[in-house]
Design a protein around this motif. Structure first.
Motif, PDB file in Angstrom:
ATOM      1  N   HIS A 172       0.849  -1.189   0.000  1.00 24.89           N
ATOM      2  CA  HIS A 172       0.000   0.000   0.000  1.00 24.89           C
ATOM      3  C   HIS A 172       0.888   1.244   0.000  1.00 24.89           C
ATOM      4  O   HIS A 172       2.116   1.125   0.065  1.00 24.89           O
ATOM      5  CB  HIS A 172      -0.948   0.002   1.207  1.00 24.89           C
ATOM      6  CG  HIS A 172      -0.268   0.125   2.549  1.00 24.89           C
ATOM      7  ND1 HIS A 172       0.552  -0.858   3.068  1.00 24.89           N
ATOM      8  CD2 HIS A 172      -0.276   1.119   3.472  1.00 24.89           C
ATOM      9  CE1 HIS A 172       0.998  -0.477   4.260  1.00 24.89           C
ATOM     10  NE2 HIS A 172       0.526   0.717   4.526  1.00 24.89           N
ATOM     11  N   HIS A 195       2.522   3.852   1.913  1.00 21.19           N
ATOM     12  CA  HIS A 195       2.875   3.902   3.336  1.00 21.19           C
ATOM     13  C   HIS A 195       2.799   5.328   3.893  1.00 21.19           C
ATOM     14  O   HIS A 195       3.044   6.296   3.172  1.00 21.19           O
ATOM     15  CB  HIS A 195       4.296   3.367   3.539  1.00 21.19           C
ATOM     16  CG  HIS A 195       4.412   1.909   3.218  1.00 21.19           C
ATOM     17  ND1 HIS A 195       4.071   0.929   4.118  1.00 21.19           N
ATOM     18  CD2 HIS A 195       4.795   1.262   2.089  1.00 21.19           C
ATOM     19  CE1 HIS A 195       4.260  -0.260   3.560  1.00 21.19           C
ATOM     20  NE2 HIS A 195       4.700  -0.084   2.322  1.00 21.19           N
ATOM     21  N   ALA A 196       2.515   5.400   5.214  1.00 28.42           N
ATOM     22  CA  ALA A 196       2.394   6.707   5.874  1.00 28.42           C
ATOM     23  C   ALA A 196       3.414   6.901   6.984  1.00 28.42           C
ATOM     24  O   ALA A 196       3.555   7.992   7.515  1.00 28.42           O
ATOM     25  CB  ALA A 196       0.983   6.861   6.453  1.00 28.42           C
ATOM     26  N   ASP A 197       4.122   5.839   7.340  1.00 27.30           N
ATOM     27  CA  ASP A 197       5.013   5.939   8.508  1.00 27.30           C
ATOM     28  C   ASP A 197       6.475   5.931   8.114  1.00 27.30           C
ATOM     29  O   ASP A 197       7.334   6.254   8.917  1.00 27.30           O
ATOM     30  CB  ASP A 197       4.757   4.771   9.456  1.00 27.30           C
ATOM     31  CG  ASP A 197       5.181   3.477   8.812  1.00 27.30           C
ATOM     32  OD1 ASP A 197       4.650   3.170   7.730  1.00 27.30           O
ATOM     33  OD2 ASP A 197       6.069   2.800   9.358  1.00 27.30           O
ATOM     34  N   HIS A 201      -7.056  -0.508   6.004  1.00 24.55           N
ATOM     35  CA  HIS A 201      -5.975   0.377   6.489  1.00 24.55           C
ATOM     36  C   HIS A 201      -5.837   1.544   5.507  1.00 24.55           C
ATOM     37  O   HIS A 201      -5.809   2.712   5.898  1.00 24.55           O
ATOM     38  CB  HIS A 201      -4.684  -0.420   6.605  1.00 24.55           C
ATOM     39  CG  HIS A 201      -3.481   0.416   6.885  1.00 24.55           C
ATOM     40  ND1 HIS A 201      -3.356   1.178   8.023  1.00 24.55           N
ATOM     41  CD2 HIS A 201      -2.350   0.626   6.165  1.00 24.55           C
ATOM     42  CE1 HIS A 201      -2.187   1.821   7.988  1.00 24.55           C
ATOM     43  NE2 HIS A 201      -1.566   1.504   6.873  1.00 24.55           N
ATOM     44  N   ASP A 228       0.091  -3.654   6.364  1.00 27.89           N
ATOM     45  CA  ASP A 228      -0.438  -3.049   7.598  1.00 27.89           C
ATOM     46  C   ASP A 228      -1.909  -3.415   7.794  1.00 27.89           C
ATOM     47  O   ASP A 228      -2.650  -2.704   8.476  1.00 27.89           O
ATOM     48  CB  ASP A 228      -0.301  -1.522   7.540  1.00 27.89           C
ATOM     49  CG  ASP A 228       1.146  -1.086   7.661  1.00 27.89           C
ATOM     50  OD1 ASP A 228       2.021  -1.953   7.839  1.00 27.89           O
ATOM     51  OD2 ASP A 228       1.392   0.125   7.555  1.00 27.89           O
ATOM     52  N   CYS A 288       1.266   2.058  13.341  1.00 33.01           N
ATOM     53  CA  CYS A 288       0.320   1.619  12.321  1.00 33.01           C
ATOM     54  C   CYS A 288      -0.761   0.721  12.878  1.00 33.01           C
ATOM     55  O   CYS A 288      -1.737   0.439  12.211  1.00 33.01           O
ATOM     56  CB  CYS A 288       1.066   0.855  11.230  1.00 33.01           C
ATOM     57  SG  CYS A 288       2.319   1.849  10.480  1.00 33.01           S
TER      58      CYS A 288
HETATM   59 FE   LIG Z   1       0.637   1.737   6.542  1.00 36.12          FE
END
Ligand SMILES: [Fe+2]
Length: 373
Positions: free
Chosen positions: A175, A177-179, A231, A249, A370
């Motif tokens: 996916h 990612h956000a972190d 997520h 995640d 997450c």
């Molecule tokens: Fe994520």
């Protein structure tokens, strides 16, 4: 850095190699207790001496029983106060060095563990960014390899693949990612591998879109994509030969993915509903299949043991997986952790497929957040 100073310090790669080779070393973390609670180096010793060292107390470490028979590496947040700790220990006769860049630089430290998968010809290497908790995977068979969720410099994956005689031909993300900053695009560019990303209209670079049910061959092994939104809307899990499930995640060993990042409260509730259905799909897979998640909430030790569990094991451990849809929505939305620092900027860079100018750890600071557990 001049020669004299360099003997007094150690960099992340050197310390990482010492721990990987199980060399005798005392890693002494002198940070405040609350800072250590966020993240730490596996096996390190702790003494809350930060304030005393910073205040210039010459006896800041005098009451601490530190073994004399092994080198000591002192650790703080950024490598300054640990330098003072190193000087004090040297004055007492220790072979001490200070970790350059401290825990911020340690964010890029990694180790690996091989996953045994009876019934699959593939070899899976779990590549753990122990300094941050990101888990990525190198899957090899028949001289070819795929990487899932690359979170470290491409050189790490290329080296691990080359050691086994594999050529990286496929790079996949679960996916956007956000972190942490995805290194998948960079890895694909460096290796000439095909870059597969779940279908969405978020990213602005070119990629091979993945849809539910798509399959990829690595030697004689097969990876099947399972669209598991929740997520994020594009979140996709990958099933290897029906034996191993890379959940990104979506599902962790002790929790489930958070549905709220880059979402309004209404969107988060809708995503939580999608997540419940996605988790039901995953937990209906064979109970002995091995779950290999995208993150861990504890720093991965240098122990060669994969961070994994069977589907049956995770169902028994994660109570939220056994809830009805409405109870799941109430539970997950009540337990959302604080948002990760800099997530909007990280998402923007991941959508653009770019790395920041300069040190990526400036943006990636802090433990991953997450999971909801
Ligand atoms: Fe994520």
């Amino acid at each position: 850095m001049n020669r004299q100073v360099s003997r007094l310090t150690i960099d992340v790669d050197e310390l990482r190699a010492m721990l990987e080779e199980h060399q005798s070393v005392t890693v002494l973390d002198i940070r405040k207790t609350e800072d250590r609670a966020e993240w730490s180096i596996p096996g390190s010793m702790h003494v809350d001496a930060y304030e005393a060292l910073k205040a210039g107390d010459p006896d800041a470490l005098a009451a601490t029983a530190i073994p004399m028979d092994a080198p000591v590496v002192t650790i703080c947040g950024a490598g300054k106060v640990s330098f003072t700790a190193m000087e004090q220990l040297r004055a007492r006769g220790y072979d001490a060095r200070s970790l350059t860049g401290g825990m911020k630089a340690w964010s890029l430290a990694w180790n690996s563990a091989e996953v045994t998968l009876p019934g699959s010809a593939a070899t899976v290497i779990q590549v753990r960014r122990t300094g941050k908790g990101c888990l990525s995977y190198l899957i090899g068979d028949g001289g070819q390899a795929a990487v899932i969720d690359a979170a470290l410099d491409p050189a790490v994956y290329r080296r691990l693949a080359a050691e086994r005689g594999w050529l990286i031909t496929q790079v996949l993300d679960t996916h956007v990612h956000a972190d942490h900053l995805s290194r998948s695009r960079l890895l694909a560019q460096r290796t000439g591998a095909t870059l597969h990303v779940p279908e969405q209209d978020r990213v602005s670079y070119s990629f091979d879109p993945i849809h539910d049910g798509d399959t990829f061959s690595i030697g004689s092994s097969q990876i099947t994509a399972l669209h598991t939104p929740g997520h994020t809307l594009e979140s996709t899990s990958y099933l290897l030969d029906g034996k191993a499930l890379f959940t990104g995640d979506t599902l962790f060993l002790t929790g489930v993915g958070r549905p709220d990042l880059e979402a309004s409260p209404e969107q988060a509730r809708a995503r939580a509903r999608l997540l419940h259905a996605s988790l039901a799909r995953l937990t209906a897979l064979p109970p002995e299949a091995v779950i290999l998640p995208g993150h861990t909430s504890e720093p991965a030790p240098f122990d060669d043991h994969p961070i994994s569990a069977t589907i049956a094991g995770v169902i028994s451990r994660v109570g939220m997986l056994r809830l009805s849809e409405e109870a799941f929505l109430d539970a997950i939305l009540a337990r959302i952790p604080p948002t990760p620092p800099n997530h909007a900027r990280i998402v923007a860079l991941n959508e653009a497929g770019e790395m920041p100018d300069g040190d990526p750890t400036d943006l990636e600071a802090g433990a991953n957040r997450c999971a909801v557990s």
